[in-house]
Each structure stands twice: as C-alpha cells, then as structure tokens.
Motif scaffolding. Structure first.
Motif, PDB file in Angstrom:
ATOM      1  N   GLU A  38       0.831  -1.200   0.000  1.00  0.00           N
ATOM      2  CA  GLU A  38       0.000   0.000   0.000  1.00  0.00           C
ATOM      3  C   GLU A  38       0.869   1.256   0.000  1.00  0.00           C
ATOM      4  OE1 GLU A  38      -3.777   1.445  -0.484  1.00  0.00           O
ATOM      5  OE2 GLU A  38      -3.136  -0.652  -0.359  1.00  0.00           O
ATOM      6  N   ILE A  39       2.003   1.194   0.675  1.00  0.00           N
ATOM      7  CA  ILE A  39       2.941   2.333   0.659  1.00  0.00           C
ATOM      8  C   ILE A  39       3.443   2.576  -0.755  1.00  0.00           C
ATOM      9  CG2 ILE A  39       5.298   2.979   1.297  1.00  0.00           C
ATOM     10  CD1 ILE A  39       4.760   2.037   4.086  1.00  0.00           C
ATOM     11  N   TYR A  40       3.830   1.493  -1.425  1.00  0.00           N
ATOM     12  CA  TYR A  40       4.324   1.636  -2.799  1.00  0.00           C
ATOM     13  C   TYR A  40       3.236   2.235  -3.690  1.00  0.00           C
ATOM     14  CZ  TYR A  40       7.513  -1.856  -0.835  1.00  0.00           C
ATOM     15  OH  TYR A  40       8.394  -2.542  -0.029  1.00  0.00           O
ATOM     16  N   THR A  41       2.018   1.723  -3.536  1.00  0.00           N
ATOM     17  CA  THR A  41       0.904   2.230  -4.343  1.00  0.00           C
ATOM     18  C   THR A  41       0.603   3.685  -3.997  1.00  0.00           C
ATOM     19  OG1 THR A  41      -0.052   0.009  -4.425  1.00  0.00           O
ATOM     20  CG2 THR A  41      -1.514   1.842  -4.952  1.00  0.00           C
ATOM     21  N   ASN A  42       0.596   3.982  -2.698  1.00  0.00           N
ATOM     22  CA  ASN A  42       0.298   5.331  -2.244  1.00  0.00           C
ATOM     23  C   ASN A  42       1.345   6.326  -2.745  1.00  0.00           C
ATOM     24  OD1 ASN A  42      -0.175   7.664  -0.546  1.00  0.00           O
ATOM     25  ND2 ASN A  42      -1.410   6.318   0.758  1.00  0.00           N
TER      26      ASN A  42
END
Length: 719
Positions: A517-521
């Motif tokens: 989710e961090i990468y996507t965010n």
C-alpha cells in the motif's frame, strides 16, 4: 254359708296372692331376660355403630387410607355378627359406594397433587440447583483446604433440596408416617427428604388405597401417563427462551424439579415407577433438551450470555448427575456450544480491534517520566537498551494500538479459558482449544481488521509506516503469547500435537500489505504531482532551473522518506526504489505521449534539468543502505536518451548499437525514433542546428538519414 265363704276367703287369699306374685315374678324375669338379651344385642351392635361413626369421621377428615382399613374391619369382622339386622343390611349395601367414594376422593387428591407439583416444579428445581451450586463451592473449598474435609461427612444426598415454604396439600396421618419415613443407615445426621419439599402423602395414600382395592395397575398406569404428559409440557421451551438467561434458568428448573420428584417417588414407593420408566423419560428429556438448546443457543450473539448459559448447563448437568442420570450428552453438546462461543467472541473482538485501530493516532507513544515508561512496558513486552538510556521525554517506536491489541489478545485467551472451566477437560484439550481459537482471532479477526485499515481510501503514508512498525513489534511479541498460554494451561509448547500460534504469519501478511500500500500510495502521490506538469514543448528558450512541480515532488519524497527511519531497511529501500522507478517511467511516458506531437530542443533541455534534479535526489541517499549509484539506475533510461539527443551523438549510438558495453545501451531505437519524429518539424527552432542554417537541406537530410537508420535497426531487431 257366710261362714263358709269367710273360711274359703281366709284359706285361699294368700294362695291367690302367691299366684299373682309368681306371675309378676315371671313377667319380671321375662323382662329381665329380654332386657339382658337386648343389652347383649346392643352391645354387639354398638361396635358396629362406633366403627361406622369412626369411618365417617375418617372420611370427613380425608384420612382415606385409615378409613379403608376401618371399612375392612367393619365388613369382615363386625357386620357378619349382626348381619340379620336391617340397619346392617343397609350398611352392607352401602359398603361398595363407600369404597368408590374413598377411591374417587383419593384420586381427586392425587390430581390436586399432580397439578400442584406441576406448578411448583420450577421452585423444586431452583432449590435443588442452588444447593448443587453450594455443594460445588464446598467441594472447591475442600480441594483447596483438605483438612476441612475430615471434619464433616459429605454425601450426594445433600443435593436433595426441600423447601418448607410450600404448604402441604393434605395432612399426614399416623398410619401414613411409616410410609413416608426413608431411613439412611450411611449417615448419622438426618438428611432432608423430598417430603419436606412437598407433601407426597396423596401419592402414597392413593397408591395403597388402589392396591388394597386390587386396582394398583390402574393407578400406576394413570400416574405414569399423567407424568409423561407433564414431562412433555416441561420439555417444551418458551419461544423467547434465548433472549435472557432467566428463560434458560426457568426451563432447567422445571426439568430438574420434575426428575427430583420422580427420583423421590422411585426410592419411596415399591414399583409405582421403576428404573426403566425413569430411564425412558430421561432419554426423551435429554434428546428434547439438547435439541432445544441447539436451536435457541444459535440465536445468541452475546458471548457473556453464552458463557452464562454454559455455566447454567454445567450446573444443570451436575445436579441431575447426583441423582444418577447420565449427562455425558450434555457435556458433548457443550463442546458444540464452545464453537459458537468462540464465534461470538471473534465477532466481539472484531469490534474491539476496529475501535482500537480507528481511535489510534498512529504516532509513536511519547513518555515524559519513568512511571509512564514502566506503565507501557508493563502492558507490552518491549526492551530497548538504547531507548532506556535516552533522557525523558522520549518515544516508543510503536503507537498505542500495539499494547492495546496485545492486551486484548490476552483478554480473549482468558475468555476462552473461562468456557473450558468445569467441562471435565484435560489440560491438553484446554490448551488445544485456546490455541485454535486464538489462531482464528489472529488469522481471521485481527488480520481482517488490519487489512481494512490498510485498504482505507484516506490512509496516509505516515499511518502505513506506523502500521509496519507496529506489526513488526507485535510479531516479536508472539513468543510471549505462547508463554502466556503455557503458563495458564501448564502444557509445554514442545508437547506432541500442541498447536502453534500463527501470529507471526498474520503480522507478516499485514506488514506486506502495508508495504504494498505504501508503494501504491507513493506512486499515486507522484502521479498527482505529475498532473501539475505544464511543459511548453515548443519553447526555444533554455531554462536554468528545474520545474516547480518537480522541485515540490522531490521535497515531498525527501520528507516522506525521512519518516521511514524506524522501518526495516529493506522496506524503506524498496519503497524508495519503487518511487524512483515509477517517477522515471512516468517522465518517459510524459515525454513520449502521443499528445506531444512536436517538441523543441529548448523543451528537451528543460526536461533534462528536471531529470538531473531527480538524479541529484537519488545521489543524496534519501534512505540508507543503497550501494554506490544503485538508486540512480532508476533514471538510466532517461539519462541515456536525453544525452543522445542533446549531444546529438548518433554516430556513436548507431556504431555501437548491439554491443554489450555501448554508451547508449538503454536507448531503444523505437523510443529514439519516436522522439526524433517529434523534433523533425521543429529543427529550425533548435539552437543545435544553428551551424547548419546555411544549408537547411543538409540538416533535414541528416535527420532523415538517422531516422532511416533507426528504422533499419528496428527492422533488423524484429526480424
């Protein structure tokens, strides 16, 4: 003549008197004999009359069994002696009617008794279960203090509870008292009997009356038939029983009361009920009770109510077991309810975890004193020598949801342990039950709660970073949860078939989801900044500084990676590399997108300044751990493409293409041709071609030649 008469009168007058006297005496004697005979007859009749009067008195006072005995004496002993009298014949003719009257009245008393016992079954059962609870408490005290057990004699008969508040339905006669007395040679103390709870004399009287009258079988069949009907009524649960514990309690009280009465009848009468009849009733009761509990308990969603119900069922089973009724099926059913209890617990804890995660500030816990520090480490097993050495104020690396979640997991384990109490389970079975339920809590309930937080639309990078840090510490705490379970069940983890906790997997999965989710965010944030890009692709001016949007983007990335301090190294490095790769790919797409039909060398120069800003960011080491220029490699494709065009080094590119060590190894001929086509029509504005202005044809010819060679490379590559 006169003299003669005188002589005659003087001679015969005494004789006449004598005759008269004798006649009178005769009459007197006759009267005496008659009186004597009459007295004798009366003396013979008086006992009959007295017995008849006694019979009437006994019937009037409802002493039916003594009345029946009196009737027998009257019929077989007294009446035959005076049978020739008319009043006796009337009595003899009335005897069958009196017998029927006694029979009917005693049956009426029995019906009153059955109705009374039906109404008071719940009170009988309630009292029995209360004393069963007292006995259990006493047993627990004896187990804790064995010396107490030597001071008193305990026996199962103490479970028989009797309430003197219930009034008797009829008085007990002296003749009845012998029937009611049940002696127990095993105990010196007098143990209360069922007759102290209710008056069983109507049953005993009616039984004996019917036995004397030769109708015992009729009475037994009637009694059993009526009690079976009452059993079916007792076993029919109310439709709203599942709503409150009192509903279950009243249901159990009635059943216990019914069987307490039947058990007493079994042991105080000879054959009115037998063990086969009791066993048949119990089998029916057991099946109907279990079916009712399965149905109604399935409606219950409150774990506290399920736990209270379990305790009530255990008390119900223990009470009936004292009277010799088999209750194994009830304990088997409790294992089914245990699974339901576990589900209700999981639902409750899902709400608890949701509240904890929603209310958390996702910031490290600050502490300003030693007491605050000790309070936190008292709630959660954490040791950090470096942190301990730091002066106050200082911060724990995790947020408040870590100790809260950890303690709620322990509370869940305690809740599971409560249900296992009094189920006669081994330590291994209890340990296995707790571990399996805890695994469900971790892998399903807590995992879903964490995933829901991670997937929230409005979650920020700071929260995601804190979740990764938190789950890392919770993962480390799993060994302490293992120890916690071992301490309360006394089953070592090394024991064969011991279930292991899956908490490590749960927290790893949550952490990986947060990382993704961090990468996507991050990529979404980069895209938002790129939407602000506003390049003038036709400009002829050479820029001197990077675009504002890119400067802001780099500043955002620097501040973001600054909060990655407490993240595991690989996570921070992966996030940084992912962000740089996404930025490089997005910039390349921006340069090559179809909407940009033409671009000048000036625009390319400005774009080059932006890429240099990105490369400078990569060289600055936003997160530690990268070797040399590893992070810069994310922009290598852009760098080589821009160098090729700005330096117009086509001779080198075309000559070295395909060699492993060529200068422009990362430049794809298709990409180069696409960009070259965008510059073909704007060559007049390019400063690079200033030296060719004297000969525009040579310039255009050169571009066409390069384009042709690129197409050749593409064609040969595809072939």
């Amino acid at each position: 003549m006169r003299e003669r008469n005188y002589w005659h009168n003087s001679v015969f007058s005494p004789l006449a008197k004598l005759v008269i006297a004798m006649e009178e005496l005769k009459q007197c004697r006759l009267q005496q004999r008659n009186i004597s005979a009459t007295v004798d007859k009366l003396m013979l009749c008086l006992p009959v009359l007295e017995m008849y009067s006694k019979l009437r008195d006994q019937m009037k006072t409802k002493r039916h069994y003594p009345a029946l005995k009196t009737l027998e004496h009257l019929e077989h002993t007294y009446l035959p002696q005076v049978s020739h009298y008319r009043f006796c014949k009337v009595m003899v003719d009335n005897i069958p009617k009196l017998r029927e009257e006694i029979k009917d009245v005693s049956m009426s008393d029995l019906k009153d008794f059955l109705e009374s016992i039906r109404k008071h079954s719940d009170k009988i059962g309630e009292t029995a279960m209360k004393q069963a609870q007292q006995q259990r408490n006493l047993d627990n005290i004896v187990l804790q203090h064995p010396r107490i057990g030597s001071k008193r004699k305990l026996k199962k008969d103490a479970y028989i509870i009797f309430d003197t508040e219930l009034e008797s339905t009829s008085p007990k006669s002296e003749q009845d008292s012998g029937i009611l007395d049940v002696e127990d040679d095993d105990d010196d103390e007098e143990v209360p009997g069922a007759q102290d709870l209710v008056d069983f004399s109507p049953v005993y009287r009616c039984l004996h009356i019917y036995s004397v009258l030769g109708a015992r079988e009729t009475f037994e069949n009637y009694y059993r038939k009526q009690r079976r009907k009452q059993a079916r009524l007792v076993l029919q649960p109310p439709s709203n029983m599942h709503e409150t514990l009192d509903g279950y309690r009243k249901y159990f009280n009635q059943i216990v009361g019914f069987f307490v009465v039947e058990d007493h009848i079994l042991h105080t009468t000879q054959g009115l009920v037998n063990r086969a009849y009791i066993d048949e009733l119990w089998e029916m009761a057991l099946s109907k009770t279990i079916a009712a509990l399965r149905t109604h308990s399935s409606y219950c969603s409150d774990p506290n109510l399920v736990l209270d119900l379990k305790n009530l069922i255990v008390l119900f089973a223990d009470t009936l077991q004292v009277y010799g009724f088999p209750v194994n099926q009830l304990f088997d059913m409790l294992l089914e309810i245990r699974d339901q209890y576990s589900e209700t617990l999981l639902k409750k804890w899902a709400g608890i975890f949701r509240n904890i995660l929603d209310s958390d500030n996702y910031s490290p816990i600050p502490v300003t004193s030693e007491d605050m520090y000790k309070k936190v480490v008292g709630q959660f097993p954490f040791q950090d020598i470096e942190l301990e050495k730091q002066p106050f104020p200082k911060k724990f690396p995790f947020s408040e949801f870590v100790p809260k979640v950890y303690n709620q997991i322990k509370e869940f384990i305690y809740a599971c342990l409560k249900f296992s109490e009094d189920l006669h389970l081994s330590s291994t079975e209890v340990d296995d039950m707790i571990r399996k339920s805890t695994n469900l809590l971790l892998t399903r309930t807590l995992s879903n709660s964490l995933q829901n937080v991670i997937k929230r639309k409005n979650i920020g990078l700071t929260e995601l970073v804190q979740i990764i840090i938190n789950t890392t510490h919770l993962e480390k705490s799993c060994k302490y949860l293992e120890e916690f379970i071992t301490n309360i069940t006394n089953v070592l983890p090394e024991t064969v078939h011991t279930t292991k906790l899956y908490g490590t997997t749960t927290f790893k999965d949550a952490r990986h989801a947060a990382e993704e989710e961090i990468y996507t965010n991050l990529n979404q944030k980069i895209d938002q900044f790129l939407q602000l890009a506003d390049y003038d692709w036709m400009t002829g001016d050479l820029g001197s500084r990077a675009s504002d949007y890119l400067v802001d983007l780099i500043a955002f990335l620097r501040s973001t990676f600054a909060v990655f301090t407490h993240l595991p190294g690989k996570v921070a490095q992966t996030a940084c590399m992912s962000a740089c790769k996404h930025l490089a790919t997005s910039l390349m797409q921006l340069l090559l997108e179809a909407e940009v039909r033409q671009l000048t060398l000036g625009a390319l120069q400005q774009f080059n300044l932006d890429v240099r800003e990105c490369e400078q960011f990569a060289r600055s080491g936003p997160v530690p751990g990268f070797q040399e220029d590893t992070l810069q490699l994310a922009f290598i494709d852009l760098r080589q493409l821009l160098d090729l065009f700005i330096q117009w080094d086509w001779s080198t590119y075309l000559a070295d293409y395909g060699q492993p060590n060529c200068k422009y190894l990362r430049v794809n001929p298709v990409t180069a041709l696409t960009l070259l086509e965008k510059m073909k029509d704007t060559s007049r504005k390019n400063n690079m071609f200033a030296q060719f202005r004297k000969n525009e044809r040579d310039k255009q010819k050169l571009i066409d030649t390069v384009a042709k060679q690129l197409r050749g490379l593409i064609s040969s590559h595809h072939s």
